[in-house]
Write a protein that holds these residues in place. Structure first.
Motif, mmCIF file in Angstrom:
data_model
loop_
_atom_site.group_PDB
_atom_site.id
_atom_site.type_symbol
_atom_site.label_atom_id
_atom_site.label_comp_id
_atom_site.label_asym_id
_atom_site.label_seq_id
_atom_site.Cartn_x
_atom_site.Cartn_y
_atom_site.Cartn_z
ATOM 1 N N LYS A 74 0.828 -1.201 0.000
ATOM 2 C CA LYS A 74 0.000 0.000 0.000
ATOM 3 C C LYS A 74 0.864 1.254 0.000
ATOM 4 O O LYS A 74 2.039 1.215 0.388
ATOM 5 N N TYR A 76 -1.204 4.358 0.671
ATOM 6 C CA TYR A 76 -1.979 5.099 1.668
ATOM 7 C C TYR A 76 -1.587 4.584 3.051
ATOM 8 O O TYR A 76 -1.256 3.416 3.209
ATOM 9 N N ASP A 82 -6.415 1.268 -0.120
ATOM 10 C CA ASP A 82 -5.714 0.429 -1.096
ATOM 11 C C ASP A 82 -6.378 -0.933 -1.267
ATOM 12 O O ASP A 82 -5.768 -1.872 -1.784
#
Length: 200
Positions: A74, A76, A82
């Protein structure tokens, strides 16, 4: 309310090799994450991992990564942005035949597979990726249980602020042993001795 084994999934957030040396009480936190993962595997609870920007922070510690059924990369801080929430929900089964001719209660059983909506979550940092992921899961209508002795941040103050915010938002704060014994429920559980050996 106790944790229900059949409704649980475990999410282990960002126990990454380049991050862990800076985490307060990192050794204890990592060992508890590994215990959680091993207990979940013994009891057939799905285990998910996340890694924040792994090209910069490296992969999760191998002992954690090996326990995960799947690891989500991810960018984020909150993994829900995600795709974590979607991954935690089973895909809808395709409806075959004329399901509309069935009684309503049977239509529902065909259209919706069993869900595991209780998410047991732990990770680093408690006030950033762990907290934002847990808040996202709460917003997406999961029941969230945060395993406090398997979470931390670079400082105690940040860790504790994350826990305070999560508790206010409706997350249950628990420990590794609480999770283990609630999943087991009884000393007569067939895996009781194996789980006990991990936590004693």
């Amino acid at each position: 309310m106790l944790l229900n084994l059949e409704e649980s999934q475990l999410v282990l957030v960002d126990y990454q090799e380049r991050l862990m040396p800076f985490i307060h009480e990192a050794d204890m936190v990592l060992q508890n994450a590994i215990r959680l993962g091993k207990i979940a595997r013994m009891l057939q609870v799905p285990v998910w991992g996340t890694e924040e920007n792994p090209s910069r922070l490296g992969p999760n510690a191998p002992e954690v990564r090996d326990l995960c059924d799947k690891t989500l990369s991810k960018m984020y801080f909150g993994a829900c942005e995600d795709g974590l929430s979607d991954a935690l929900r089973p895909p809808a089964r395709p409806v075959s035949g004329n399901a509309r001719s069935l009684p309503r209660h049977l239509q529902k059983s065909i259209e919706k597979p069993a869900e595991r909506n209780t998410i047991v979550i732990a990770g680093c940092e408690a006030h950033v990726c762990l907290m934002q992921t847990a808040l996202g899961l709460i917003e997406d209508e999961f029941d969230v249980w945060v395993v406090t002795d398997a979470c931390s941040s670079r400082t105690e103050r940040n860790r504790d602020a994350g826990f305070d915010r999560l508790a206010t938002a409706g997350a249950e704060l628990v420990t590794t042993e609480m999770v283990a014994f609630e999943w087991l429920r009884t000393a007569e559980h067939p895996q009781f001795r194996d789980v006990l050996a991990l936590i004693k």
